[in-house]
Write a protein that holds these residues in place. Structure first.
Motif, PDB file in Angstrom:
ATOM      1  N   ALA A  29      60.136   5.195  35.177  1.00 50.12           N
ATOM      2  CA  ALA A  29      59.098   4.364  34.575  1.00 50.12           C
ATOM      3  C   ALA A  29      58.409   5.098  33.429  1.00 50.12           C
ATOM      4  N   ALA A  30      58.145   6.385  33.594  1.00 51.60           N
ATOM      5  CA  ALA A  30      57.492   7.155  32.537  1.00 51.60           C
ATOM      6  C   ALA A  30      58.384   7.267  31.303  1.00 51.60           C
ATOM      7  N   LYS A  31      59.685   7.491  31.525  1.00 50.43           N
ATOM      8  CA  LYS A  31      60.635   7.581  30.410  1.00 50.43           C
ATOM      9  C   LYS A  31      60.723   6.244  29.672  1.00 50.43           C
ATOM     10  N   ALA A  32      60.795   5.142  30.439  1.00 51.62           N
ATOM     11  CA  ALA A  32      60.879   3.814  29.835  1.00 51.62           C
ATOM     12  C   ALA A  32      59.608   3.485  29.046  1.00 51.62           C
ATOM     13  N   ALA A  33      58.439   3.799  29.605  1.00 46.87           N
ATOM     14  CA  ALA A  33      57.178   3.522  28.907  1.00 46.87           C
ATOM     15  C   ALA A  33      57.079   4.335  27.624  1.00 46.87           C
ATOM     16  N   HIS A  34      57.548   5.568  27.657  1.00 48.29           N
ATOM     17  CA  HIS A  34      57.545   6.443  26.482  1.00 48.29           C
ATOM     18  C   HIS A  34      58.375   5.830  25.355  1.00 48.29           C
ATOM     19  N   ILE A  35      59.544   5.299  25.710  1.00 45.39           N
ATOM     20  CA  ILE A  35      60.433   4.697  24.710  1.00 45.39           C
ATOM     21  C   ILE A  35      59.874   3.356  24.234  1.00 45.39           C
ATOM     22  N   LEU A  36      59.317   2.546  25.154  1.00 45.37           N
ATOM     23  CA  LEU A  36      58.749   1.250  24.774  1.00 45.37           C
ATOM     24  C   LEU A  36      57.587   1.411  23.798  1.00 45.37           C
ATOM     25  N   LYS A  37      56.788   2.452  23.973  1.00 42.09           N
ATOM     26  CA  LYS A  37      55.656   2.707  23.074  1.00 42.09           C
ATOM     27  C   LYS A  37      56.121   3.229  21.718  1.00 42.09           C
ATOM     28  N   GLY A  38      57.283   3.894  21.683  1.00 43.37           N
ATOM     29  CA  GLY A  38      57.791   4.458  20.442  1.00 43.37           C
ATOM     30  C   GLY A  38      57.356   5.889  20.219  1.00 43.37           C
ATOM     31  N   LYS A  39      56.888   6.568  21.261  1.00 42.30           N
ATOM     32  CA  LYS A  39      56.376   7.930  21.111  1.00 42.30           C
ATOM     33  C   LYS A  39      57.481   8.955  20.868  1.00 42.30           C
ATOM     34  N   HIS A  40      58.732   8.555  21.024  1.00 40.54           N
ATOM     35  CA  HIS A  40      59.846   9.462  20.772  1.00 40.54           C
ATOM     36  C   HIS A  40      60.242   9.477  19.298  1.00 40.54           C
ATOM     37  N   LYS A  41      59.616   8.650  18.484  1.00 34.34           N
ATOM     38  CA  LYS A  41      59.957   8.544  17.064  1.00 34.34           C
ATOM     39  C   LYS A  41      58.938   9.301  16.206  1.00 34.34           C
ATOM     40  N   PRO A  42      59.373   9.875  15.091  1.00 35.73           N
ATOM     41  CA  PRO A  42      58.417  10.579  14.226  1.00 35.73           C
ATOM     42  C   PRO A  42      57.441   9.637  13.523  1.00 35.73           C
ATOM     43  N   GLN A  43      57.797   8.361  13.367  1.00 42.16           N
ATOM     44  CA  GLN A  43      56.898   7.417  12.704  1.00 42.16           C
ATOM     45  C   GLN A  43      56.013   6.665  13.681  1.00 42.16           C
ATOM     46  N   TYR A  44      55.786   7.225  14.891  1.00 43.23           N
ATOM     47  CA  TYR A  44      54.920   6.603  15.898  1.00 43.23           C
ATOM     48  C   TYR A  44      53.525   6.379  15.320  1.00 43.23           C
ATOM     49  N   THR A  45      53.020   5.157  15.508  1.00 42.06           N
ATOM     50  CA  THR A  45      51.669   4.792  15.103  1.00 42.06           C
ATOM     51  C   THR A  45      51.021   4.085  16.286  1.00 42.06           C
ATOM     52  N   PRO A  46      49.851   4.536  16.733  1.00 40.22           N
ATOM     53  CA  PRO A  46      49.267   3.988  17.967  1.00 40.22           C
ATOM     54  C   PRO A  46      48.991   2.486  17.955  1.00 40.22           C
ATOM     55  N   HIS A  47      48.629   1.927  16.808  1.00 35.86           N
ATOM     56  CA  HIS A  47      48.253   0.515  16.759  1.00 35.86           C
ATOM     57  C   HIS A  47      49.387  -0.409  16.319  1.00 35.86           C
ATOM     58  N   VAL A  48      50.611   0.134  16.169  1.00 35.10           N
ATOM     59  CA  VAL A  48      51.770  -0.662  15.770  1.00 35.10           C
ATOM     60  C   VAL A  48      52.853  -0.480  16.826  1.00 35.10           C
ATOM     61  N   ARG A  99      61.353  -6.222  40.103  1.00 33.44           N
ATOM     62  CA  ARG A  99      59.901  -6.337  39.941  1.00 33.44           C
ATOM     63  C   ARG A  99      59.179  -5.025  40.224  1.00 33.44           C
ATOM     64  N   VAL A 100      59.737  -4.203  41.110  1.00 37.65           N
ATOM     65  CA  VAL A 100      59.120  -2.916  41.441  1.00 37.65           C
ATOM     66  C   VAL A 100      59.106  -2.023  40.196  1.00 37.65           C
ATOM     67  N   ILE A 101      60.227  -1.975  39.484  1.00 35.50           N
ATOM     68  CA  ILE A 101      60.304  -1.150  38.274  1.00 35.50           C
ATOM     69  C   ILE A 101      59.428  -1.729  37.174  1.00 35.50           C
ATOM     70  N   GLU A 102      59.444  -3.048  37.006  1.00 40.62           N
ATOM     71  CA  GLU A 102      58.599  -3.681  35.988  1.00 40.62           C
ATOM     72  C   GLU A 102      57.128  -3.379  36.247  1.00 40.62           C
ATOM     73  N   HIS A 103      56.712  -3.430  37.506  1.00 38.56           N
ATOM     74  CA  HIS A 103      55.317  -3.157  37.882  1.00 38.56           C
ATOM     75  C   HIS A 103      54.942  -1.723  37.533  1.00 38.56           C
ATOM     76  N   ALA A 104      55.837  -0.780  37.816  1.00 37.07           N
ATOM     77  CA  ALA A 104      55.570   0.633  37.534  1.00 37.07           C
ATOM     78  C   ALA A 104      55.486   0.900  36.029  1.00 37.07           C
ATOM     79  N   VAL A 105      56.396   0.313  35.259  1.00 38.70           N
ATOM     80  CA  VAL A 105      56.416   0.557  33.816  1.00 38.70           C
ATOM     81  C   VAL A 105      55.211  -0.102  33.149  1.00 38.70           C
ATOM     82  N   LYS A 106      54.909  -1.344  33.511  1.00 35.84           N
ATOM     83  CA  LYS A 106      53.792  -2.047  32.876  1.00 35.84           C
ATOM     84  C   LYS A 106      52.455  -1.418  33.225  1.00 35.84           C
ATOM     85  N   GLY A 107      52.391  -0.702  34.347  1.00 35.52           N
ATOM     86  CA  GLY A 107      51.177   0.035  34.672  1.00 35.52           C
ATOM     87  C   GLY A 107      50.958   1.233  33.772  1.00 35.52           C
TER      88      GLY A 107
END
Length: 145
Positions: A29-48, A99-107
């Motif tokens: 879940a932590a790995k998926a959330a990291h990728i969904l947010k885009g924090k693995h990219k150099p052009q990461y922007t918090p509000h985009v 749903r268990v994984i979705e719940h963990a990632v969305k949290g």
């Protein structure tokens, strides 16, 4: 030197696959959330929303450490008096493991409109097959302990 902010139309998204077989729920879940947010990219922007699409396969083969499989509980309420429903992790995995994984990632995502938009890029499947072969997803390996 000016600070670079990614523009929503400039973001290039790719698709990644995470195999959840014998992996710990929180780490996937932590790995998926990291990728969904885009924090693995150099052009990461918090509000985009700069993140990628994440496909998690074999959701039914995920595991928990310790005694959490029997002690962790999920609650939901219907809104009516006496409408509190509870199920353990083991019961939830038998009925609806995706749903268990979705719940963990969305949290782990922000609790605002941006987080809801990022959560829609998560696709979870029980078996090893997924219908997103046309997007040519890239396989992500989880670190072995």
């Amino acid at each position: 030197m000016k600070t670079y902010y990614a523009k929503p139309l400039e973001v290039e998204r790719e698709w990644v696959v995470i195999d959840a077989t014998d992996q710990v729920l929180g780490r996937v879940a932590a790995k998926a959330a990291h990728i969904l947010k885009g924090k693995h990219k150099p052009q990461y922007t918090p509000h985009v929303d700069t993140g990628d699409f994440v496909i998690i396969v074999n959701a039914d083969k995920i595991r928990m450490t310790g005694t959490k499989a029997t002690s962790k509980e999920y609650y939901r309420h219907s809104g009516f008096p006496g409408g509190l429903k509870m199920e353990t992790f083991a019961e939830a995995m038998q009925k609806h493991p995706e749903r268990v994984i979705e719940h963990a990632v969305k949290g782990m995502l922000p609790k605002n409109t941006l987080g809801r938009k990022q959560g829609k890029k998560l696709k979870v499947y029980v078996g090893p097959e997924h219908p997103h072969a046309a997007q040519k997803p890239r396989e992500i390996k989880m670190e072995e302990n």
